[in-house]
Design a protein around this motif. Structure first.
Motif, PDB file in Angstrom:
ATOM      1  N   ARG A 146       0.828  -1.209   0.000  1.00 19.24           N
ATOM      2  CA  ARG A 146       0.000   0.000   0.000  1.00 19.24           C
ATOM      3  C   ARG A 146       0.862   1.259   0.000  1.00 19.24           C
ATOM      4  O   ARG A 146       0.606   2.209  -0.745  1.00 19.24           O
ATOM      5  CB  ARG A 146      -0.930  -0.020   1.217  1.00 19.24           C
ATOM      6  N   ASP A 147       1.890   1.281   0.848  1.00 15.34           N
ATOM      7  CA  ASP A 147       2.762   2.455   0.904  1.00 15.34           C
ATOM      8  C   ASP A 147       3.620   2.595  -0.351  1.00 15.34           C
ATOM      9  O   ASP A 147       4.030   3.706  -0.700  1.00 15.34           O
ATOM     10  CB  ASP A 147       3.664   2.378   2.145  1.00 15.34           C
ATOM     11  N   TYR A 149       2.745   2.140  -3.412  1.00 16.27           N
ATOM     12  CA  TYR A 149       1.975   2.812  -4.457  1.00 16.27           C
ATOM     13  C   TYR A 149       1.295   4.095  -3.949  1.00 16.27           C
ATOM     14  O   TYR A 149       0.428   4.633  -4.640  1.00 16.27           O
ATOM     15  CB  TYR A 149       0.912   1.864  -5.025  1.00 16.27           C
ATOM     16  N   ASN A 150       1.664   4.562  -2.783  1.00 16.52           N
ATOM     17  CA  ASN A 150       1.101   5.795  -2.254  1.00 16.52           C
ATOM     18  C   ASN A 150       1.812   6.984  -2.899  1.00 16.52           C
ATOM     19  O   ASN A 150       3.024   7.161  -2.725  1.00 16.52           O
ATOM     20  CB  ASN A 150       1.267   5.835  -0.738  1.00 16.52           C
ATOM     21  N   LEU A 152       1.784  10.041  -2.130  1.00 15.00           N
ATOM     22  CA  LEU A 152       2.184  11.074  -1.179  1.00 15.00           C
ATOM     23  C   LEU A 152       3.542  10.806  -0.550  1.00 15.00           C
ATOM     24  O   LEU A 152       4.099  11.697   0.102  1.00 15.00           O
ATOM     25  CB  LEU A 152       1.122  11.200  -0.079  1.00 15.00           C
ATOM     26  N   ARG A 158       9.663   4.562   0.636  1.00 17.84           N
ATOM     27  CA  ARG A 158       9.051   3.328   0.165  1.00 17.84           C
ATOM     28  C   ARG A 158       9.923   2.134   0.532  1.00 17.84           C
ATOM     29  O   ARG A 158      11.131   2.212   0.574  1.00 17.84           O
ATOM     30  CB  ARG A 158       8.828   3.391  -1.349  1.00 17.84           C
TER      31      ARG A 158
END
Length: 235
Positions: A146-147, A149-150, A152, A158
């Motif tokens: 999830r992180d 492809y975040n 922000l 990452r």
């Protein structure tokens, strides 16, 4: 014969799972630094685990530092600590309990019902240990993806899936296989007995031919009968 082989196989598979749980819990390779840009020269690599984080630079040995505070960790790693420790304890205790239920052991010998119940209890503990492994490993993997492809987050924040997560998934599969081998067995119809001493059946007693019995010794001799006062009188 088949049940004996399945018990030994379940113990071996469960032992492999126990070693895998210990390795997954202690390894720091849960989260690994992600290299996304085109630069292939890697100067520094960072690993994050349950107990410590480690850095490794080019031509320098790995340096690890234990976390100073538990509250500093993200929620998935805090939960993973407790669940992995529970899985390690359940798997170890389950294998010890299973030893008492194996056919080659002298415990509860002659009582197959008790041995089957013990093995099924050990299988339930192995299955619970399997769930306690899958939950933190899958949760941590979900957070990493999830992180990643975040939009922000910057590239330096990452992370990628570490080797410990893959070992954890394989370990959960071994524990699940061990639980199935312990649980998939037929319950015997005879429940057996836990009595150490079985008293003889006195009702089935038969006197031996040629030996006087207790009644023949106490009875009066032939030709003599008792009067009302309990004394012997001749006929």
């Amino acid at each position: 014969m088949v049940q004996g082989v399945s018990e030994i196989a379940a113990m071996c598979v469960g032992l492999v799972g126990l070693i895998g749980v210990a390795a997954t819990t202690g390894m720091p390779m849960w989260k690994v630094t992600a290299f996304i840009e085109e630069n292939i020269i890697v100067m520094e690599t960072r690993w994050e685990g349950l107990w410590m984080n480690c850095y490794r630079q080019a031509n320098i040995r790995m340096q690890c530092k234990v976390y100073d505070s538990l509250l500093f960790l993200p929620p998935e790693l805090q939960a993973a600590r407790g669940l992995m420790c529970c899985s390690l304890a359940l798997s170890g205790i389950g294998l010890v309990v299973a030893l008492a239920g194996m056919r080659c052991m002298s415990c509860f010998r002659g009582n197959q019902h008790a041995k089957t119940v013990i093995l099924m209890v050990a299988g339930g503990m192995q299955f619970t240990a399997c769930i306690c492994v899958f939950i933190p490993v899958s949760w941590t993997g979900h957070v990493i993806i999830r992180d990643f492809y975040n939009p922000l987050l910057i590239d330096a924040q990452r992370r990628e899936l570490g080797e410990a997560l893959y070992i954890g998934w394989v370990t959960g599969a071994f524990l699940f296989a061990s639980a199935l081998l312990f649980l998939c067995r037929r319950m015997p119809a005879d429940k057996g007995s836990f009595d150490v001493y079985n008293p003889p059946n006195l009702l089935s007693y038969r006197p031996t031919q040629g030996k006087p019995t207790l009644m023949s010794v106490l009875s009066p001799p032939y030709g003599v009968k008792c009067n009302d006062q309990g004394k012997y009188n001749c006929l």
